[in-house]
Scaffold this motif. Structure first.
Motif, mmCIF file in Angstrom:
data_model
loop_
_atom_site.group_PDB
_atom_site.id
_atom_site.type_symbol
_atom_site.label_atom_id
_atom_site.label_comp_id
_atom_site.label_asym_id
_atom_site.label_seq_id
_atom_site.Cartn_x
_atom_site.Cartn_y
_atom_site.Cartn_z
ATOM 1 N N GLU A 73 62.990 57.513 36.115
ATOM 2 C CA GLU A 73 63.306 59.169 36.551
ATOM 3 C C GLU A 73 62.805 59.886 35.199
ATOM 4 N N GLN A 74 63.591 59.482 33.965
ATOM 5 C CA GLN A 74 64.011 59.572 32.754
ATOM 6 C C GLN A 74 62.239 60.223 32.206
ATOM 7 N N PHE A 75 61.990 58.733 32.038
ATOM 8 C CA PHE A 75 61.366 58.673 31.460
ATOM 9 C C PHE A 75 59.714 59.460 31.984
ATOM 10 N N GLY A 76 60.011 59.124 33.464
ATOM 11 C CA GLY A 76 58.526 60.054 34.093
ATOM 12 C C GLY A 76 58.765 61.792 33.532
ATOM 13 N N ARG A 77 60.735 62.204 34.213
ATOM 14 C CA ARG A 77 60.948 63.422 33.208
ATOM 15 C C ARG A 77 60.287 63.895 31.719
ATOM 16 N N ARG A 78 60.398 63.193 31.073
ATOM 17 C CA ARG A 78 60.099 63.584 30.189
ATOM 18 C C ARG A 78 58.066 63.504 29.546
ATOM 19 N N VAL A 79 57.505 62.548 30.248
ATOM 20 C CA VAL A 79 55.989 62.802 30.379
ATOM 21 C C VAL A 79 55.652 63.804 30.548
ATOM 22 N N GLY A 88 62.681 62.282 42.679
ATOM 23 C CA GLY A 88 61.882 61.347 42.020
ATOM 24 C C GLY A 88 60.462 61.282 41.753
ATOM 25 N N ASP A 89 60.342 61.364 43.598
ATOM 26 C CA ASP A 89 59.189 61.533 44.014
ATOM 27 C C ASP A 89 57.961 62.273 43.259
ATOM 28 N N GLU A 90 58.632 63.514 43.498
ATOM 29 C CA GLU A 90 57.667 64.575 42.490
ATOM 30 C C GLU A 90 57.356 64.138 41.287
ATOM 31 N N ILE A 91 58.253 63.577 40.509
ATOM 32 C CA ILE A 91 58.733 63.701 39.356
ATOM 33 C C ILE A 91 57.206 62.489 39.337
ATOM 34 N N LEU A 92 57.372 61.634 39.271
ATOM 35 C CA LEU A 92 56.920 60.496 39.593
ATOM 36 C C LEU A 92 55.111 60.699 40.470
ATOM 37 N N SER A 93 54.742 61.596 41.158
ATOM 38 C CA SER A 93 53.192 61.725 41.949
ATOM 39 C C SER A 93 53.312 62.134 40.571
ATOM 40 N N ASP A 105 45.760 52.370 38.727
ATOM 41 C CA ASP A 105 45.662 51.027 39.959
ATOM 42 C C ASP A 105 45.646 49.736 39.668
ATOM 43 N N SER A 106 45.339 49.416 38.376
ATOM 44 C CA SER A 106 45.621 47.846 37.505
ATOM 45 C C SER A 106 47.167 47.627 37.740
ATOM 46 N N MET A 107 47.535 48.724 37.066
ATOM 47 C CA MET A 107 48.891 48.702 36.991
ATOM 48 C C MET A 107 50.170 48.707 37.669
ATOM 49 N N PRO A 108 51.224 48.160 37.362
ATOM 50 C CA PRO A 108 52.211 48.400 38.296
ATOM 51 C C PRO A 108 52.926 50.087 38.336
ATOM 52 N N SER A 109 53.058 50.256 39.598
ATOM 53 C CA SER A 109 53.192 51.829 39.669
ATOM 54 C C SER A 109 54.854 51.866 39.763
ATOM 55 N N LEU A 110 55.568 52.768 38.544
ATOM 56 C CA LEU A 110 57.088 53.439 38.802
ATOM 57 C C LEU A 110 57.096 53.713 39.633
ATOM 58 N N ALA A 111 56.171 54.401 40.677
ATOM 59 C CA ALA A 111 56.346 54.983 41.790
ATOM 60 C C ALA A 111 56.845 54.740 42.982
ATOM 61 N N GLU A 112 56.152 53.400 42.700
ATOM 62 C CA GLU A 112 56.553 52.216 43.687
ATOM 63 C C GLU A 112 57.349 51.436 43.798
ATOM 64 N N TRP A 113 58.372 51.411 42.468
ATOM 65 C CA TRP A 113 59.451 50.567 41.962
ATOM 66 C C TRP A 113 60.613 51.919 42.241
ATOM 67 N N TYR A 114 60.190 53.130 41.747
ATOM 68 C CA TYR A 114 61.705 54.007 41.480
ATOM 69 C C TYR A 114 61.646 53.832 43.342
ATOM 70 N N GLY A 115 60.828 54.267 44.680
ATOM 71 C CA GLY A 115 60.522 53.684 45.436
ATOM 72 C C GLY A 115 62.124 52.452 46.437
ATOM 73 N N LYS A 116 61.919 51.256 45.777
ATOM 74 C CA LYS A 116 62.056 50.304 46.306
ATOM 75 C C LYS A 116 63.197 50.424 45.506
ATOM 76 N N LEU A 117 63.756 50.599 44.461
ATOM 77 C CA LEU A 117 64.721 50.879 43.638
ATOM 78 C C LEU A 117 65.905 51.608 45.233
ATOM 79 N N SER A 118 65.067 53.092 44.925
ATOM 80 C CA SER A 118 66.234 54.078 44.845
ATOM 81 C C SER A 118 66.976 53.217 47.056
ATOM 82 N N VAL A 119 65.770 52.825 47.676
ATOM 83 C CA VAL A 119 65.855 52.081 49.331
ATOM 84 C C VAL A 119 67.144 50.470 48.792
#
Length: 165
Positions: A73-79, A88-93, A105-119
Motif C-alpha cells: 500500500e505505501q509503495f502504491g501511494r508513493r508511486v 488499498g483497492d483504489e490505490i492499487l487500481s 499482465d506478465s508480472m505478479p499483480s500487487l493488487a491481487e496480493w494486496y487483496g489476498k493479504l487483506s482476506v
C-alpha cells in the motif's frame, strides 16, 4: 562501557527465554535480528518488508502479513501520489495504470496480493504458505520492474502531448 564476550571479544547477544510448565519459549533477543533484502526493493518502503520477514521468522506470521500489505500500500501511494482516505483497492487500481500495458499482465499483480493479504488479515489467519507465496510474488514484481527499468514515479504527459484548447 559495553560488556564484551571473553571468547570473541564482541558485544554479547542476549536471549530472553520464558518457561511455561515444561515448555521453553524464546521471548526476546538483543540485538534484534537484521534481514537483508535484494537491491531492487524500493528503499523508502524496504523496512516494511524487512519487518514482515522478521515477524514471520519470529513466529508472528499475522504481523508479517500486515507488514507485507503495508509495504504494498505505501509503495502504491508513493508511486501514484495518492494520499488521504482511499482504500488499498483504489490505490492499487491507480498503481496498475502506471505500469506499461505490455508488461502489466506478465508480472505478479500487487493488487491481487494486496487483496489476498487483506482476506487473511481480516480473518486473523496467520497463513504461513500465503505469507511465503506473497513474499515471493511481491519480490518477483519488483524484480521485473527493475529488469524492465520501470521508473517509480509515474511520468506526466509532456506539454506537446496535451491537446490544444
Amino acid at each position: 562501557v559495553l560488556p564484551i564476550c571473553q571468547a570473541c571479544e564482541g558485544v554479547p547477544e542476549t536471549l530472553v527465554v520464558r518457561r511455561e510448565g515444561w515448555d521453553l519459549r524464546l521471548n526476546g533477543r538483543s540485538p534484534m535480528a537484521s534481514v537483508e533484502t535484494v537491491a531492487y526493493i524500493p528503499k523508502k518502503e524496504r523496512d516494511f518488508l524487512r519487518d514482515a520477514i522478521i515477524a514471520h521468522g519470529s513466529g508472528k506470521t499475522l504481523a508479517g502479513v500486515f507488514y507485507l500489505r503495508t509495504f504494498i500500500e505505501q509503495f502504491g501511494r508513493r508511486v501514484t501520489g495518492i494520499s488521504g482516505k482511499k482504500t488499498g483497492d483504489e490505490i492499487l487500481s491507480e498503481y496498475s495504470k502506471t505500469l506499461p500495458a505490455n508488461v502489466r499482465d506478465s508480472m505478479p499483480s500487487l493488487a491481487e496480493w494486496y487483496g489476498k493479504l487483506s482476506v487473511a488479515l481480516h480473518a486473523a489467519d496467520p497463513d504461513e504458505a500465503l505469507f511465503k507465496e506473497a513474499q515471493e510474488r511481491i519480490e518477483k514484481h519488483f524484480e521485473i520492474r527493475k529488469a524492465m527499468d520501470i521508473p517509480e514515479k509515474a511520468e506526466k504527459p509532456s506539454a506537446a502531448a496535451e491537446p490544444v484548447k
